[in-house]
Motif scaffolding. Structure first.
Motif, PDB file in Angstrom:
ATOM      1  N   VAL A 114       0.883  -1.434  -0.008  1.00  0.00           N
ATOM      2  CA  VAL A 114      -0.169  -0.139   0.081  1.00  0.00           C
ATOM      3  C   VAL A 114       1.002   1.185   0.062  1.00  0.00           C
ATOM      4  CG1 VAL A 114      -1.540   1.423   1.137  1.00  0.00           C
ATOM      5  CG2 VAL A 114      -1.907  -1.232   1.380  1.00  0.00           C
ATOM      6  N   VAL A 115       0.539   2.133  -0.910  1.00  0.00           N
ATOM      7  CA  VAL A 115       1.454   3.349  -1.001  1.00  0.00           C
ATOM      8  C   VAL A 115       0.501   4.522  -0.819  1.00  0.00           C
ATOM      9  CG1 VAL A 115       2.445   5.263  -2.549  1.00  0.00           C
ATOM     10  CG2 VAL A 115       2.712   2.665  -3.118  1.00  0.00           C
ATOM     11  N   ARG A 116       0.681   4.992   0.710  1.00  0.00           N
ATOM     12  CA  ARG A 116      -0.149   6.034   1.427  1.00  0.00           C
ATOM     13  C   ARG A 116       0.374   7.363   1.042  1.00  0.00           C
ATOM     14  NH1 ARG A 116      -0.289   6.291   7.786  1.00  0.00           N
ATOM     15  NH2 ARG A 116      -1.661   8.454   8.003  1.00  0.00           N
ATOM     16  N   TYR A 169       2.595   4.046  -9.487  1.00  0.00           N
ATOM     17  CA  TYR A 169       2.899   3.700 -10.856  1.00  0.00           C
ATOM     18  C   TYR A 169       4.244   2.915 -11.379  1.00  0.00           C
ATOM     19  CZ  TYR A 169      -1.999   4.357 -12.551  1.00  0.00           C
ATOM     20  OH  TYR A 169      -3.301   4.312 -12.463  1.00  0.00           O
ATOM     21  N   ALA A 170       5.232   3.633 -10.804  1.00  0.00           N
ATOM     22  CA  ALA A 170       6.703   3.343 -10.845  1.00  0.00           C
ATOM     23  C   ALA A 170       6.960   1.974 -10.039  1.00  0.00           C
ATOM     24  CB  ALA A 170       7.757   4.501 -10.676  1.00  0.00           C
ATOM     25  N   LEU A 171       6.425   1.936  -9.030  1.00  0.00           N
ATOM     26  CA  LEU A 171       6.572   0.697  -8.433  1.00  0.00           C
ATOM     27  C   LEU A 171       5.695  -0.534  -9.049  1.00  0.00           C
ATOM     28  CD1 LEU A 171       7.770  -0.091  -5.586  1.00  0.00           C
ATOM     29  CD2 LEU A 171       5.324   0.236  -4.585  1.00  0.00           C
ATOM     30  N   ALA A 172       4.485  -0.095  -9.698  1.00  0.00           N
ATOM     31  CA  ALA A 172       4.000  -1.117 -10.069  1.00  0.00           C
ATOM     32  C   ALA A 172       4.543  -1.680 -11.268  1.00  0.00           C
ATOM     33  CB  ALA A 172       2.616  -0.670 -10.481  1.00  0.00           C
ATOM     34  N   GLU A 173       5.470  -0.779 -12.155  1.00  0.00           N
ATOM     35  CA  GLU A 173       5.945  -1.153 -13.188  1.00  0.00           C
ATOM     36  C   GLU A 173       6.951  -2.372 -12.910  1.00  0.00           C
ATOM     37  OE1 GLU A 173       5.705  -0.443 -16.383  1.00  0.00           O
ATOM     38  OE2 GLU A 173       5.012   1.698 -16.594  1.00  0.00           O
ATOM     39  N   LYS A 174       7.677  -2.497 -11.647  1.00  0.00           N
ATOM     40  CA  LYS A 174       8.627  -3.485 -11.171  1.00  0.00           C
ATOM     41  C   LYS A 174       7.991  -4.656 -10.815  1.00  0.00           C
ATOM     42  CE  LYS A 174      11.380   0.256  -9.639  1.00  0.00           C
ATOM     43  NZ  LYS A 174      12.028   0.894  -8.703  1.00  0.00           N
ATOM     44  N   ARG A 175       6.460  -4.742 -10.571  1.00  0.00           N
ATOM     45  CA  ARG A 175       5.724  -5.877 -10.011  1.00  0.00           C
ATOM     46  C   ARG A 175       5.440  -6.733 -11.172  1.00  0.00           C
ATOM     47  NH1 ARG A 175       5.628  -5.988  -4.202  1.00  0.00           N
ATOM     48  NH2 ARG A 175       3.626  -7.027  -4.359  1.00  0.00           N
ATOM     49  N   GLU A 232       0.024   7.727 -18.574  1.00  0.00           N
ATOM     50  CA  GLU A 232       1.261   7.749 -18.887  1.00  0.00           C
ATOM     51  C   GLU A 232       2.002   6.527 -18.487  1.00  0.00           C
ATOM     52  OE1 GLU A 232       2.997  10.535 -16.078  1.00  0.00           O
ATOM     53  OE2 GLU A 232       1.819  12.247 -16.573  1.00  0.00           O
ATOM     54  N   HIS A 233       1.192   5.337 -18.169  1.00  0.00           N
ATOM     55  CA  HIS A 233       1.674   4.094 -18.037  1.00  0.00           C
ATOM     56  C   HIS A 233       0.670   3.022 -18.650  1.00  0.00           C
ATOM     57  CE1 HIS A 233       4.700   5.425 -14.982  1.00  0.00           C
ATOM     58  NE2 HIS A 233       3.674   6.149 -14.787  1.00  0.00           N
ATOM     59  N   VAL A 274      -0.432  -3.231  -6.211  1.00  0.00           N
ATOM     60  CA  VAL A 274       0.101  -1.992  -5.511  1.00  0.00           C
ATOM     61  C   VAL A 274      -1.251  -0.940  -5.159  1.00  0.00           C
ATOM     62  CG1 VAL A 274       1.189   0.294  -5.778  1.00  0.00           C
ATOM     63  CG2 VAL A 274       2.349  -1.772  -6.741  1.00  0.00           C
ATOM     64  N   VAL A 275      -1.341  -0.895  -4.104  1.00  0.00           N
ATOM     65  CA  VAL A 275      -2.860  -0.116  -3.702  1.00  0.00           C
ATOM     66  C   VAL A 275      -2.293   1.215  -3.379  1.00  0.00           C
ATOM     67  CG1 VAL A 275      -4.827   0.215  -2.128  1.00  0.00           C
ATOM     68  CG2 VAL A 275      -3.971  -2.277  -2.852  1.00  0.00           C
ATOM     69  N   VAL A 276      -2.886   2.383  -4.038  1.00  0.00           N
ATOM     70  CA  VAL A 276      -2.561   3.650  -3.532  1.00  0.00           C
ATOM     71  C   VAL A 276      -3.722   4.500  -3.121  1.00  0.00           C
ATOM     72  CG1 VAL A 276      -2.956   4.599  -6.036  1.00  0.00           C
ATOM     73  CG2 VAL A 276      -1.493   5.830  -4.484  1.00  0.00           C
ATOM     74  N   ALA A 277      -3.541   5.122  -2.002  1.00  0.00           N
ATOM     75  CA  ALA A 277      -4.660   5.847  -1.323  1.00  0.00           C
ATOM     76  C   ALA A 277      -4.195   7.033  -0.701  1.00  0.00           C
ATOM     77  CB  ALA A 277      -5.054   4.811  -0.216  1.00  0.00           C
ATOM     78  N   SER A 278      -5.326   8.015  -0.401  1.00  0.00           N
ATOM     79  CA  SER A 278      -4.881   9.410   0.485  1.00  0.00           C
ATOM     80  C   SER A 278      -4.568   8.996   1.813  1.00  0.00           C
ATOM     81  CB  SER A 278      -6.328  10.025   0.464  1.00  0.00           C
ATOM     82  OG  SER A 278      -7.213   9.518   0.982  1.00  0.00           O
ATOM     83  N   ASN A 279      -4.214   9.818   2.375  1.00  0.00           N
ATOM     84  CA  ASN A 279      -3.712   9.875   3.929  1.00  0.00           C
ATOM     85  C   ASN A 279      -4.570   9.018   4.683  1.00  0.00           C
ATOM     86  OD1 ASN A 279      -1.877  10.375   6.002  1.00  0.00           O
ATOM     87  ND2 ASN A 279      -1.503  12.660   5.455  1.00  0.00           N
ATOM     88  N   LEU A 280      -5.882   9.506   5.010  1.00  0.00           N
ATOM     89  CA  LEU A 280      -6.719   8.699   5.834  1.00  0.00           C
ATOM     90  C   LEU A 280      -7.027   7.433   5.333  1.00  0.00           C
ATOM     91  CD1 LEU A 280      -8.653   8.811   8.111  1.00  0.00           C
ATOM     92  CD2 LEU A 280     -10.373   9.919   6.643  1.00  0.00           C
TER      93      LEU A 280
END
Length: 358
Positions: free
Chosen positions: A129-131, A173-179, A210-211, A237-243
């Motif tokens: 998770v990318v927060r 997205y850059a992290l996902a490119e490596k998965r 872009e990806h 890869v899960v990406v989310a806002s702070n909360l």
């Protein structure tokens, strides 16, 4: 010889206990590897410091930290100090002042453990998770009026900037490119939050263009929380806002064995400032001083630190040691069904680090 300086903040409660084990692992890495050294400076900044000095760190605390390459944090919080004081006067200033806008938290079931989710295996539970870590719902904007009257009110403003949103999405997205399967899942709530979340959604769609080789899913946070339980194997890869990221990662920790197994990294990707590594568990005052806290999350955060330093072999050495100890199942703390102490589990991980370099 590689040399790095680490500012160590053991903190409160079980923080110093798990930190002791983390520092033992660092020493083992130095001795086993031979080509790396970590200098440590211990900071006594915690809730006791606040009760004595009226602040969580010295006035020049950030300047002190800035001179280090890395920050290692144990846990912050004590019953005598409100959480909004301890967090907002220590952890959040560090994250924001050092532009640690990526909060990275793996959701991974270690070999040797079973998930509370029936029928879900280790292969099903291995994503990250990318927060977003510096704005969003935790922005320090708002206030209270008419306190103590029937007209009392509180306003808390969420702040989403294009700059902040774009950079966290680009990192994901850059992290996902490596998965392996190249997929990003973004959390939203645009059907209920009608300004910030549609803004977030629009930028997700822009960055996804872009990806083109990365598959994008955009889920409402309530559905996404349910999917963490029913189909975690679909995430990479899960990406989310702070909360939203904060809530999802506690849920993620629960499905892989608990907070004692959950590390995190607060990263400044540009490396202009030190990044900070910590377990996501709290200070757990109910078990502090009993010597039974699980140190794995703290030790795992060191593996993440090595990844940040572009030292994948050392990162793997630490992770392999953790997993071997868990798989053997002989030296585990009570939260994992064992009878070992914090120190005994730390010693066993250290022993496997040395074994891994023979």
């Amino acid at each position: 010889m590689l040399q790095y300086s680490i500012a160590v903040i053991p903190g409160d409660g079980i923080g110093p206990e798990v930190m002791d084990e983390g520092l033992k692992v660092l020493t083992a890495v130095e001795e086993a590897h031979g080509g790396i050294r970590f200098t440590r400076e211990i900071m006594d900044w915690n809730c006791q410091y606040y009760l004595t000095n009226g602040r969580m760190m010295p006035e020049n605390g950030l300047d002190i930290l800035k001179d280090h390459d890395l920050i290692l944090l144990g846990a912050i919080g004590a019953p005598e100090v409100p959480d909004h004081v301890s967090v907002w006067e220590l952890i959040l200033p560090i994250r924001r002042s050092f532009s640690q806008y990526v909060n990275l938290r793996p959701v991974k079931l270690l070999k040797g453990l079973e998930s509370p989710l029936r029928y879900k295996s280790h292969a099903d539970l291995d994503f990250v998770v990318v927060r977003e870590n510096t704005e969003g719902e935790y922005s320090n904007m708002g206030g209270r009026m008419h306190q103590g009257t029937p007209y009392e009110m509180a306003v808390q403003n969420n702040v989403f900037t294009r700059y902040g949103t774009e950079r966290i999405l680009r990192y994901a997205y850059a992290l996902a490119e490596k998965r392996p399967t190249k997929s990003v899942t973004a959390a939203t709530k645009s059907n209920g939050i009608n300004h910030s979340m549609p803004f977030w959604d629009e930028i997700v769609k822009e960055i996804s263009l872009e990806h083109p080789d990365v598959r994008t899913n955009l889920y409402h946070i309530d559905a996404l929380a349910a999917y963490f339980i029913t189909r975690p194997e679909t995430f990479e890869v899960v990406v989310a806002s702070n909360l939203f990221g904060d809530i999802l990662t506690d849920l993620g920790a629960a499905i892989v064995g608990g907070l004692g197994l959950a590390p995190s990294a607060n990263i400044n990707p540009e490396r202009q400032y030190p990044s900070m590594f910590e377990p996501i568990h709290g200070s757990a005052p109910d078990i502090a001083g009993k010597g039974i806290a699980n140190p794995i999350a703290q030790v795992w955060s060191l593996s993440m630190m090595m990844d940040h330093l572009d030292l994948p072999e050392i990162s793997a050495l630490i992770m392999n040691a953790i997993e071997q100890v868990v798989q053997e199942g002989k030296v585990l703390t009570p939260d994992l069904g064992g009878k070992a102490t914090t120190r005994e589990l730390g010693d066993e991980i250290v022993r496997h680090i040395y074994l891994g370099t023979r």
